[in-house]
Design an enzyme around this catalytic site. Structure first.
Site, PDB file in Angstrom:
ATOM      1  N   ASP A  20      -0.373   5.178   0.895  1.00 28.64           N
ATOM      2  CA  ASP A  20      -0.663   6.154   1.958  1.00 28.64           C
ATOM      3  C   ASP A  20      -0.715   5.495   3.334  1.00 28.64           C
ATOM      4  O   ASP A  20      -1.482   4.556   3.544  1.00 28.64           O
ATOM      5  CB  ASP A  20      -1.999   6.853   1.697  1.00 28.64           C
ATOM      6  CG  ASP A  20      -1.939   7.750   0.463  1.00 28.64           C
ATOM      7  OD1 ASP A  20      -0.835   7.956  -0.067  1.00 28.64           O
ATOM      8  OD2 ASP A  20      -2.997   8.234   0.048  1.00 28.64           O
ATOM      9  N   ASP A  59       0.858  -1.184   0.000  1.00 32.25           N
ATOM     10  CA  ASP A  59       0.000   0.000   0.000  1.00 32.25           C
ATOM     11  C   ASP A  59       0.904   1.248   0.000  1.00 32.25           C
ATOM     12  O   ASP A  59       2.091   1.160   0.322  1.00 32.25           O
ATOM     13  CB  ASP A  59      -0.873  -0.056   1.257  1.00 32.25           C
ATOM     14  CG  ASP A  59      -1.653   1.221   1.479  1.00 32.25           C
ATOM     15  OD1 ASP A  59      -2.288   1.701   0.515  1.00 32.25           O
ATOM     16  OD2 ASP A  59      -1.630   1.749   2.612  1.00 32.25           O
TER      17      ASP A  59
HETATM   18 MG   LIG Z   1      -3.114   3.126   3.530  1.00 32.48          MG
END
Ligand SMILES: [Mg+2]
Length: 287
Positions: free
Chosen positions: A13, A11
């Site tokens: 962010d 991932d």
């Molecule tokens: Mg995230």
């Protein structure tokens, strides 16, 4: 002994990028080590293609990446010897899509949810400057975030009971409705886990003499399917929410540090434990 090929799915962010600064600095040295070891880092994010192109350049990656919460995979041409089945060529990529296009969902909203039209603003109707205020992104970043190809994020303005009626209507119409931090996402039934599984299979076909081994790192609810699907799951600590609950417990770790610091902490531990080493016992089941 059979040789091992490790894939790292990550991932962005709150995981590889800091939740507040969107910087990866603390993980940059580790990223370099992985590149030198020929271990692909495959970004798996809710962001758009336009956003990913920039980030990929900044991180000096030439690996496949997964956009819009598993809606599509972009594979640089020549990643594999042959073009994977069920992909199309777009510019320099083989693209596998798991979702109907955005205009399908926009039409659905326009044709079937008229009485709710005052209760939300959508990415397609919000101006970039209005969107900047909601997301905290700058104008360039917002323009790239607006270039969505699949799901449509909505900013809800109405009350909770109207929202429930609205969501029920969309589910009845066949949409997948995902409640995010700031937006409600209207789109197809796809997720980061399904994309991980599909792409891992392509690696298995391509490297049919190697054992393919997957590691996933994520911090949020939308990472759960990806974390459940990987051989090793790393939950990266978030400064703004608890670890989401996973069913799995085997080969599952939680970092002490936040974001990219936690990302580097986990990968360095795996490197130290030789979990990323080039060979494993062929008798073991590494999924
Ligand atoms: Mg995230």
């Amino acid at each position: 002994m059979r040789k091992l090929k490790t894939l790292i799915f990550s991932d962005l962010d709150g995981t590889l990028l800091d939740h507040y600064t969107y910087q990866s600095k603390a993980a940059d040295k580790t990223l370099e080590q992985l590149k030198n070891a020929d271990i692909p880092v495959i970004l798996n994010t809710s962001k758009t293609f336009a956003e990913l192109e920039i980030i990929h350049q900044a991180l000096n990656l030439n690996t496949p990446f997964i956009i819009e919460n598993g809606a599509a995979i972009y594979i640089p041409i020549n990643t594999f010897n042959t073009q994977p089945a069920d992909t199309v060529v777009i510019d320099n990529y083989w693209v596998k899509s798991f979702s109907l296009p955005r205009h399908y969902w926009l039409n659905l909203l326009a044709e079937h949810t008229d009485e709710f039209s005052r209760d939300y603003q959508s990415f397609s109707t919000l101006s970039a400057s209005a969107l900047c205020k909601i997301t905290g992104l700058n104008l360039d970043e917002t323009e790239r975030a607006k270039k969505r190809q699949f799901a449509e994020p909505l900013h809800w303005l109405g009350d909770d009971s109207t929202k429930k009626a609205f969501i029920d209507r969309l589910i009845y119409l066949g949409a997948n409705v995902v409640q995010g931090g700031r937006f409600i996402h209207i789109g197809d039934f796809c997720d980061k886990g399904q994309a991980l599984i599909w792409l891992t299979e392509r690696y298995r076909e391509h490297f049919d003499n190697l054992s393919i081994f997957t590691i996933a790192l994520g911090d949020g609810e939308n990472d759960i399917a990806m974390l459940e699907a990987a051989d090793i799951a790393v939950q990266v600590r978030s400064p703004v929410h608890d670890f989401p609950t996973l069913y799995r417990q085997y080969k599952t770790t939680q970092t002490q540090l936040f974001g990219p610091e936690g990302w580097a902490e986990a990968i360095q531990k795996l490197l130290a434990n030789q979990l990323l080493s080039p060979s494993i016992n062929s008798g073991e089941n590494h999924g």
